[in-house]
Design a protein around this motif. Sequence first.
Motif, PDB file in Angstrom:
ATOM      1  N   TRP A   7       0.872  -1.172   0.000  1.00  0.00           N
ATOM      2  CA  TRP A   7       0.000   0.000   0.000  1.00  0.00           C
ATOM      3  C   TRP A   7       0.911   1.225   0.000  1.00  0.00           C
ATOM      4  N   VAL A   8       0.712   2.116  -0.975  1.00  0.00           N
ATOM      5  CA  VAL A   8       1.535   3.310  -1.107  1.00  0.00           C
ATOM      6  C   VAL A   8       0.639   4.536  -0.985  1.00  0.00           C
ATOM      7  N   THR A   9       1.024   5.455  -0.111  1.00  0.00           N
ATOM      8  CA  THR A   9       0.308   6.726   0.006  1.00  0.00           C
ATOM      9  C   THR A   9       1.306   7.856  -0.169  1.00  0.00           C
ATOM     10  N   THR A  10       0.892   8.867  -0.888  1.00  0.00           N
ATOM     11  CA  THR A  10       1.712  10.068  -1.034  1.00  0.00           C
ATOM     12  C   THR A  10       0.849  11.246  -0.624  1.00  0.00           C
ATOM     13  N   ARG A  11       1.370  12.020   0.308  1.00  0.00           N
ATOM     14  CA  ARG A  11       0.634  13.173   0.819  1.00  0.00           C
ATOM     15  C   ARG A  11       1.480  14.423   0.711  1.00  0.00           C
ATOM     16  N   ARG A  12       0.871  15.482   0.227  1.00  0.00           N
ATOM     17  CA  ARG A  12       1.483  16.810   0.294  1.00  0.00           C
ATOM     18  C   ARG A  12       0.912  17.428   1.556  1.00  0.00           C
ATOM     19  N   ILE A  13       1.802  17.864   2.438  1.00  0.00           N
ATOM     20  CA  ILE A  13       1.337  18.451   3.696  1.00  0.00           C
ATOM     21  C   ILE A  13       1.569  19.954   3.702  1.00  0.00           C
ATOM     22  N   ARG A  14       0.876  20.609   4.597  1.00  0.00           N
ATOM     23  CA  ARG A  14       0.969  22.064   4.696  1.00  0.00           C
ATOM     24  C   ARG A  14       2.368  22.449   5.210  1.00  0.00           C
ATOM     25  N   PRO A  15       2.877  23.611   4.819  1.00  0.00           N
ATOM     26  CA  PRO A  15       4.218  24.032   5.238  1.00  0.00           C
ATOM     27  C   PRO A  15       4.371  24.046   6.763  1.00  0.00           C
ATOM     28  N   ASP A  16       5.550  23.657   7.206  1.00  0.00           N
ATOM     29  CA  ASP A  16       5.936  23.693   8.626  1.00  0.00           C
ATOM     30  C   ASP A  16       5.055  22.829   9.525  1.00  0.00           C
ATOM     31  N   THR A  17       4.534  21.710   9.000  1.00  0.00           N
ATOM     32  CA  THR A  17       3.700  20.825   9.819  1.00  0.00           C
ATOM     33  C   THR A  17       4.250  19.407   9.907  1.00  0.00           C
ATOM     34  N   LEU A  18       5.478  19.183   9.433  1.00  0.00           N
ATOM     35  CA  LEU A  18       6.028  17.829   9.371  1.00  0.00           C
ATOM     36  C   LEU A  18       6.022  17.128  10.729  1.00  0.00           C
ATOM     37  N   GLU A  19       6.494  17.775  11.781  1.00  0.00           N
ATOM     38  CA  GLU A  19       6.538  17.134  13.102  1.00  0.00           C
ATOM     39  C   GLU A  19       5.142  16.780  13.592  1.00  0.00           C
ATOM     40  N   ASP A  20       4.197  17.690  13.453  1.00  0.00           N
ATOM     41  CA  ASP A  20       2.821  17.419  13.884  1.00  0.00           C
ATOM     42  C   ASP A  20       2.201  16.301  13.057  1.00  0.00           C
ATOM     43  N   PHE A  21       2.446  16.345  11.755  1.00  0.00           N
ATOM     44  CA  PHE A  21       1.927  15.299  10.877  1.00  0.00           C
ATOM     45  C   PHE A  21       2.485  13.939  11.279  1.00  0.00           C
ATOM     46  N   GLU A  22       3.783  13.844  11.524  1.00  0.00           N
ATOM     47  CA  GLU A  22       4.388  12.559  11.886  1.00  0.00           C
ATOM     48  C   GLU A  22       3.809  11.987  13.172  1.00  0.00           C
ATOM     49  N   ARG A  23       3.495  12.834  14.141  1.00  0.00           N
ATOM     50  CA  ARG A  23       2.868  12.341  15.378  1.00  0.00           C
ATOM     51  C   ARG A  23       1.495  11.742  15.085  1.00  0.00           C
ATOM     52  N   ALA A  24       0.733  12.364  14.212  1.00  0.00           N
ATOM     53  CA  ALA A  24      -0.610  11.875  13.879  1.00  0.00           C
ATOM     54  C   ALA A  24      -0.559  10.655  12.962  1.00  0.00           C
ATOM     55  N   TRP A  25       0.510  10.517  12.208  1.00  0.00           N
ATOM     56  CA  TRP A  25       0.615   9.512  11.165  1.00  0.00           C
ATOM     57  C   TRP A  25       0.854   8.099  11.683  1.00  0.00           C
ATOM     58  N   ARG A  26       1.580   7.957  12.748  1.00  0.00           N
ATOM     59  CA  ARG A  26       1.979   6.625  13.222  1.00  0.00           C
ATOM     60  C   ARG A  26       0.808   5.900  13.892  1.00  0.00           C
ATOM     61  N   PRO A  27       0.438   4.734  13.352  1.00  0.00           N
ATOM     62  CA  PRO A  27      -0.679   3.996  13.961  1.00  0.00           C
ATOM     63  C   PRO A  27      -0.265   3.320  15.266  1.00  0.00           C
TER      64      PRO A  27
END
Length: 98
Positions: A7-27
């Motif tokens: 399963w491959v997902t590609t997401r464009r995220i909003r600027p300066d949100t990488l750390e917050d996104f990574e916290r939400a991303w991990r199941p």
Amino acid sequence: MEEHFVWVTTRRIRPDTLEDFERAWRPEPAPQGLRRAYAYWSEDGQEITGVSFWDSQEACDAWRSSEAEAQRRAAMTPYVAEEREGFYRGRELGVPQR
């Protein structure tokens, strides 16, 4: 050769949100049937591709339709500007040794 279910997902995220996104991303906990997972991100940190290997398409589909995955996606939503995904079957390519 061993067949893989990916399963491959590609997401464009909003600027300066990488750390917050990574916290939400991990199941949590890890989905049943998930063998391995990888994340790759662009140099600017705004595009992330996740590649996960599964025991079967059914295991991946069960996770994708689960309440835990729905909650995870909801947690990611504030950071995601665009998303693409696909499920694939394949195998490792033999790379000649030099």
